[in-house]
Design a protein around this motif. Sequence first.
Motif, PDB file in Angstrom:
ATOM      1  N   ALA A 181       0.853   4.033  -2.954  1.00  0.00           N
ATOM      2  CA  ALA A 181       0.559   5.432  -2.636  1.00  0.00           C
ATOM      3  C   ALA A 181       1.671   6.347  -3.128  1.00  0.00           C
ATOM      4  O   ALA A 181       1.406   7.417  -3.694  1.00  0.00           O
ATOM      5  CB  ALA A 181       0.363   5.602  -1.128  1.00  0.00           C
ATOM      6  N   ASN A 235       0.819  -1.207   0.000  1.00  0.00           N
ATOM      7  CA  ASN A 235       0.000   0.000   0.000  1.00  0.00           C
ATOM      8  C   ASN A 235       0.855   1.261   0.000  1.00  0.00           C
ATOM      9  O   ASN A 235       0.543   2.221  -0.699  1.00  0.00           O
ATOM     10  CB  ASN A 235      -0.956   0.012   1.194  1.00  0.00           C
ATOM     11  CG  ASN A 235      -2.102  -0.952   1.030  1.00  0.00           C
ATOM     12  OD1 ASN A 235      -2.411  -1.396  -0.074  1.00  0.00           O
ATOM     13  ND2 ASN A 235      -2.740  -1.293   2.130  1.00  0.00           N
ATOM     14  N   ALA A 284     -12.172  12.458   6.261  1.00  0.00           N
ATOM     15  CA  ALA A 284     -11.602  11.346   5.481  1.00  0.00           C
ATOM     16  C   ALA A 284     -10.311  10.858   6.124  1.00  0.00           C
ATOM     17  O   ALA A 284     -10.063   9.654   6.204  1.00  0.00           O
ATOM     18  CB  ALA A 284     -11.361  11.785   4.043  1.00  0.00           C
ATOM     19  N   TRP A 285      -9.472  11.771   6.582  1.00  0.00           N
ATOM     20  CA  TRP A 285      -8.194  11.418   7.223  1.00  0.00           C
ATOM     21  C   TRP A 285      -8.471  10.596   8.488  1.00  0.00           C
ATOM     22  O   TRP A 285      -7.833   9.566   8.706  1.00  0.00           O
ATOM     23  CB  TRP A 285      -7.414  12.685   7.559  1.00  0.00           C
ATOM     24  CG  TRP A 285      -6.071  12.410   8.157  1.00  0.00           C
ATOM     25  CD1 TRP A 285      -5.776  12.290   9.478  1.00  0.00           C
ATOM     26  CD2 TRP A 285      -4.848  12.191   7.450  1.00  0.00           C
ATOM     27  NE1 TRP A 285      -4.436  12.010   9.641  1.00  0.00           N
ATOM     28  CE2 TRP A 285      -3.850  11.958   8.419  1.00  0.00           C
ATOM     29  CE3 TRP A 285      -4.498  12.191   6.110  1.00  0.00           C
ATOM     30  CZ2 TRP A 285      -2.519  11.728   8.072  1.00  0.00           C
ATOM     31  CZ3 TRP A 285      -3.176  11.951   5.769  1.00  0.00           C
ATOM     32  CH2 TRP A 285      -2.210  11.712   6.749  1.00  0.00           C
ATOM     33  N   HIS A 287      -9.852   7.000   7.373  1.00  0.00           N
ATOM     34  CA  HIS A 287      -9.031   6.095   6.571  1.00  0.00           C
ATOM     35  C   HIS A 287      -7.543   6.075   6.915  1.00  0.00           C
ATOM     36  O   HIS A 287      -6.834   5.166   6.460  1.00  0.00           O
ATOM     37  CB  HIS A 287      -9.168   6.442   5.078  1.00  0.00           C
ATOM     38  CG  HIS A 287     -10.572   6.359   4.588  1.00  0.00           C
ATOM     39  ND1 HIS A 287     -11.248   5.178   4.458  1.00  0.00           N
ATOM     40  CD2 HIS A 287     -11.442   7.338   4.226  1.00  0.00           C
ATOM     41  CE1 HIS A 287     -12.469   5.416   4.013  1.00  0.00           C
ATOM     42  NE2 HIS A 287     -12.615   6.715   3.877  1.00  0.00           N
ATOM     43  N   CYS A 288      -7.091   7.042   7.685  1.00  0.00           N
ATOM     44  CA  CYS A 288      -5.640   7.184   7.825  1.00  0.00           C
ATOM     45  C   CYS A 288      -5.110   6.988   9.226  1.00  0.00           C
ATOM     46  O   CYS A 288      -3.914   7.148   9.457  1.00  0.00           O
ATOM     47  CB  CYS A 288      -5.223   8.564   7.309  1.00  0.00           C
ATOM     48  SG  CYS A 288      -5.680   8.840   5.594  1.00  0.00           S
ATOM     49  N   LEU A 300      -2.277   4.127   2.435  1.00  0.00           N
ATOM     50  CA  LEU A 300      -2.445   5.052   1.316  1.00  0.00           C
ATOM     51  C   LEU A 300      -2.456   6.511   1.757  1.00  0.00           C
ATOM     52  O   LEU A 300      -2.802   7.394   0.976  1.00  0.00           O
ATOM     53  CB  LEU A 300      -3.738   4.720   0.563  1.00  0.00           C
ATOM     54  CG  LEU A 300      -3.797   3.312  -0.024  1.00  0.00           C
ATOM     55  CD1 LEU A 300      -5.170   3.051  -0.631  1.00  0.00           C
ATOM     56  CD2 LEU A 300      -2.703   3.094  -1.046  1.00  0.00           C
ATOM     57  N   CYS A 301      -2.063   6.770   2.987  1.00  0.00           N
ATOM     58  CA  CYS A 301      -2.056   8.122   3.543  1.00  0.00           C
ATOM     59  C   CYS A 301      -0.663   8.453   4.080  1.00  0.00           C
ATOM     60  O   CYS A 301       0.100   7.564   4.435  1.00  0.00           O
ATOM     61  CB  CYS A 301      -3.050   8.233   4.685  1.00  0.00           C
ATOM     62  SG  CYS A 301      -4.719   7.723   4.285  1.00  0.00           S
ATOM     63  N   ILE A 354      -4.001  11.833   0.813  1.00  0.00           N
ATOM     64  CA  ILE A 354      -4.756  10.584   0.759  1.00  0.00           C
ATOM     65  C   ILE A 354      -4.719  10.159  -0.700  1.00  0.00           C
ATOM     66  O   ILE A 354      -5.156  10.901  -1.575  1.00  0.00           O
ATOM     67  CB  ILE A 354      -6.211  10.751   1.228  1.00  0.00           C
ATOM     68  CG1 ILE A 354      -6.252  11.301   2.657  1.00  0.00           C
ATOM     69  CG2 ILE A 354      -6.962   9.427   1.136  1.00  0.00           C
ATOM     70  CD1 ILE A 354      -7.651  11.701   3.124  1.00  0.00           C
ATOM     71  N   ALA A 367      -6.230   7.659  -2.877  1.00  0.00           N
ATOM     72  CA  ALA A 367      -7.254   6.629  -3.033  1.00  0.00           C
ATOM     73  C   ALA A 367      -7.060   5.830  -4.314  1.00  0.00           C
ATOM     74  O   ALA A 367      -7.330   4.638  -4.355  1.00  0.00           O
ATOM     75  CB  ALA A 367      -8.636   7.262  -3.021  1.00  0.00           C
ATOM     76  N   SER A 368      -6.604   6.488  -5.372  1.00  0.00           N
ATOM     77  CA  SER A 368      -6.350   5.827  -6.649  1.00  0.00           C
ATOM     78  C   SER A 368      -5.412   6.715  -7.457  1.00  0.00           C
ATOM     79  O   SER A 368      -5.099   7.831  -7.049  1.00  0.00           O
ATOM     80  CB  SER A 368      -7.650   5.593  -7.435  1.00  0.00           C
ATOM     81  OG  SER A 368      -8.163   6.813  -7.920  1.00  0.00           O
TER      82      SER A 368
END
Length: 111
Positions: A40, A36, A105-106, A109-110, A62-63, A82, A84-85
């Motif tokens: 990233a 990951n 979001a952080w 997901h992070c 991914l962060c 971040i 994501a893709s």
Amino acid sequence: MRKATMMVPVFLMVAACGQSEAEKAESAAAMTEIRNQRVAREFVGGVLKDPASAEFRNQHGLCGEVNSKNSFGGYVGFKRFIAASRELVVFENDGRMNSADFEAAWSMHCR
């Protein structure tokens, strides 16, 4: 550096032989984290002005945070991201996402 990065998963796979289920799960999780982080870095590098100058820190999956050179050749300072893709890399305060949404979001997901 790239050669060393490629050797870590191989080492972890060899080390997995003769391990307990818990140790195997831990090794698999470590390999996933390494993959990951590599993905990233690739995604983030794809949107930077000077990807070769990128310095990463505090990366979790991914962060993380990245510092790189701008068009004038100066470093801009570490910014959270971040990734994501490949098409969706968001930096803190880049105007693509308001601060509250980025923080949400952080946090989700992070951490």
